[in-house]
Design a protein around this motif. Structure first.
Motif, PDB file in Angstrom:
ATOM      1  N   LEU A  40     -15.961 -24.505 -42.880  1.00 49.50           N
ATOM      2  CA  LEU A  40     -17.151 -24.001 -43.890  1.00 49.50           C
ATOM      3  C   LEU A  40     -17.821 -25.328 -44.296  1.00 49.50           C
ATOM      4  N   VAL A  41     -19.057 -25.614 -44.197  1.00 46.89           N
ATOM      5  CA  VAL A  41     -19.691 -26.842 -44.928  1.00 46.89           C
ATOM      6  C   VAL A  41     -20.469 -26.426 -46.104  1.00 46.89           C
ATOM      7  N   ILE A  42     -20.534 -26.981 -47.161  1.00 43.83           N
ATOM      8  CA  ILE A  42     -21.339 -26.747 -48.450  1.00 43.83           C
ATOM      9  C   ILE A  42     -22.320 -27.912 -48.484  1.00 43.83           C
ATOM     10  N   MET A  43     -23.411 -27.693 -48.515  1.00 41.61           N
ATOM     11  CA  MET A  43     -24.485 -28.652 -48.863  1.00 41.61           C
ATOM     12  C   MET A  43     -25.076 -28.385 -50.121  1.00 41.61           C
ATOM     13  N   THR A  88       0.064 -27.143 -53.238  1.00 37.81           N
ATOM     14  CA  THR A  88       0.715 -27.741 -52.025  1.00 37.81           C
ATOM     15  C   THR A  88       0.254 -27.247 -50.839  1.00 37.81           C
ATOM     16  N   GLU A  89      -0.516 -26.118 -50.948  1.00 39.17           N
ATOM     17  CA  GLU A  89      -1.097 -25.582 -49.677  1.00 39.17           C
ATOM     18  C   GLU A  89      -2.566 -25.876 -49.360  1.00 39.17           C
ATOM     19  N   ILE A  90      -3.062 -26.573 -50.452  1.00 42.61           N
ATOM     20  CA  ILE A  90      -4.243 -27.202 -50.277  1.00 42.61           C
ATOM     21  C   ILE A  90      -4.283 -28.584 -50.149  1.00 42.61           C
ATOM     22  N   GLY A  91      -4.773 -29.100 -49.307  1.00 44.60           N
ATOM     23  CA  GLY A  91      -5.048 -30.726 -49.067  1.00 44.60           C
ATOM     24  C   GLY A  91      -6.455 -31.243 -49.348  1.00 44.60           C
ATOM     25  N   ILE A 165       0.672 -34.706 -44.439  1.00 42.17           N
ATOM     26  CA  ILE A 165       1.939 -34.712 -44.551  1.00 42.17           C
ATOM     27  C   ILE A 165       2.590 -33.420 -45.195  1.00 42.17           C
ATOM     28  N   LEU A 166       1.767 -32.818 -46.155  1.00 43.13           N
ATOM     29  CA  LEU A 166       2.412 -31.661 -46.620  1.00 43.13           C
ATOM     30  C   LEU A 166       2.086 -30.333 -46.011  1.00 43.13           C
ATOM     31  N   GLN A 167       1.579 -30.513 -44.932  1.00 40.79           N
ATOM     32  CA  GLN A 167       1.142 -29.364 -44.165  1.00 40.79           C
ATOM     33  C   GLN A 167       0.422 -28.289 -44.606  1.00 40.79           C
ATOM     34  N   PRO A 168      -0.819 -28.454 -45.118  1.00 41.42           N
ATOM     35  CA  PRO A 168      -1.467 -27.514 -46.097  1.00 41.42           C
ATOM     36  C   PRO A 168      -2.151 -26.626 -45.181  1.00 41.42           C
ATOM     37  N   LYS A 169      -2.522 -25.367 -45.627  1.00 42.43           N
ATOM     38  CA  LYS A 169      -3.170 -24.350 -44.966  1.00 42.43           C
ATOM     39  C   LYS A 169      -4.721 -24.632 -45.020  1.00 42.43           C
ATOM     40  N   ILE A 170      -5.166 -24.946 -46.317  1.00 47.64           N
ATOM     41  CA  ILE A 170      -6.384 -25.342 -46.433  1.00 47.64           C
ATOM     42  C   ILE A 170      -6.696 -26.833 -46.771  1.00 47.64           C
ATOM     43  N   ILE A 171      -7.925 -27.351 -46.396  1.00 46.05           N
ATOM     44  CA  ILE A 171      -8.027 -28.697 -46.488  1.00 46.05           C
ATOM     45  C   ILE A 171      -9.720 -28.877 -47.172  1.00 46.05           C
ATOM     46  N   SER A 203     -11.133 -25.174 -43.572  1.00 48.43           N
ATOM     47  CA  SER A 203     -11.509 -26.261 -44.310  1.00 48.43           C
ATOM     48  C   SER A 203     -12.847 -25.839 -45.218  1.00 48.43           C
ATOM     49  N   ILE A 204     -13.038 -26.576 -46.154  1.00 48.00           N
ATOM     50  CA  ILE A 204     -14.371 -26.438 -46.912  1.00 48.00           C
ATOM     51  C   ILE A 204     -14.818 -28.097 -47.076  1.00 48.00           C
ATOM     52  N   ILE A 205     -15.879 -28.367 -46.294  1.00 48.88           N
ATOM     53  CA  ILE A 205     -16.436 -29.657 -46.219  1.00 48.88           C
ATOM     54  C   ILE A 205     -17.712 -29.647 -47.232  1.00 48.88           C
ATOM     55  N   ILE A 206     -17.626 -30.678 -48.103  1.00 46.90           N
ATOM     56  CA  ILE A 206     -18.785 -31.071 -48.853  1.00 46.90           C
ATOM     57  C   ILE A 206     -19.370 -32.304 -48.493  1.00 46.90           C
TER      58      ILE A 206
END
Length: 250
Positions: A40-43, A88-91, A165-171, A203-206
């Motif tokens: 998901l891109v947020i602009m 720890t689940e969020i990178g 390396i922490l194997q997050p579910k969300i980035i 993923s959320i991409i700003i």
């Protein structure tokens, strides 16, 4: 309809989020859902509320009203220990990479493993995990280098390896291609696509980078005056005749 919209499983749900600083109303009933497995891109322009929304999402800021659920957990009801565990689940991939200058690449990647022992336990030999993360970004040969010996694009890749390396579910990506030359920016975009495919991350991409948004987004939100002014696929939004929407793509 975007294929992701047929999947009702949301990994993040934000409803009617409001946040003000005095008379400055930054978020005005902002709504967002991140569907499992999507990019998901947020602009939004500077000051439109993107950073504040992210801070509320991870519990660094407390909203004035509204609700935030991450993987089914209400952020407002979590104690500090539960919140730290959820994080720890969020990178995070920060715009400036945020590597520790006094640490080697190896030590930068080992740092989160040593800090979050509850998730992985005490790891005596971190080398296999460090090497796997570096191989995933194509930089295994940099393991003993210092950040000052790396190019901007390499630093961004190492920062992503540290996130993985922490194997997050969300980035959460903060301007992942800003400041990079076009060739390196394209490499980072391809790497992000590879990460999503291999790890099935959400993923959320700003970003302000239209090329990045075109390549990486499954869905986009355009943030104007603290609200999600428009939402849809890149193709749907770029075809809009609305002047406020067109301004994002010029």
């Amino acid at each position: 309809m975007n294929s992701f919209e047929n999947n009702i499983k949301s990994i993040i749900e934000i409803k009617n989020l409001r946040k003000s600083y005095g008379k400055n109303h930054v978020l005005n009933s902002f709504n967002m859902n991140l569907i499992d497995g999507e990019n998901l891109v947020i602009m939004g322009k500077s000051g439109s509320g993107k950073s504040v929304m992210i801070k509320c999402l991870i519990g660094l800021e407390k909203p004035d009203s509204g609700s935030i659920q991450v993987m089914g957990k209400d952020i407002s009801k979590l104690g500090q220990e539960e919140l730290d565990e959820l994080r720890t689940e969020i990178g995070f991939l920060f715009q400036g990479s945020a590597l520790y200058d006094s640490m080697t690449v190896r030590e930068n990647l080992e740092f989160p493993l040593r800090r979050h022992t509850k998730k992985f336990g005490v790891i005596k030999d971190t080398t296999p995990l460090v090497m796997e993360a570096l191989e995933n970004v194509g930089l295994a040969h940099t393991i003993n280098l210092m950040p000052e010996e790396l190019s901007g694009g390499m630093k961004r890749r190492i920062a992503l390896a540290r996130t993985l390396i922490l194997q997050p579910k969300i980035i959460l990506y903060d301007e992942p291609t800003t400041g990079l030359d076009p060739i390196t920016a394209k490499e980072i975009i391809l790497l992000m696509q590879s990460v999503q495919k291999k790890y099935n991350t959400s993923s959320i991409i700003i970003t302000h980078d239209v090329d990045c948004a075109r390549a990486i987004s499954n869905r986009m939100i355009l943030l104007v005056d603290g609200i999600n002014y428009a939402e849809g696929t890149f193709e749907e939004l770029i075809a809009s005749k609305d002047p406020k929407i067109q301004a994002f793509f010029k």
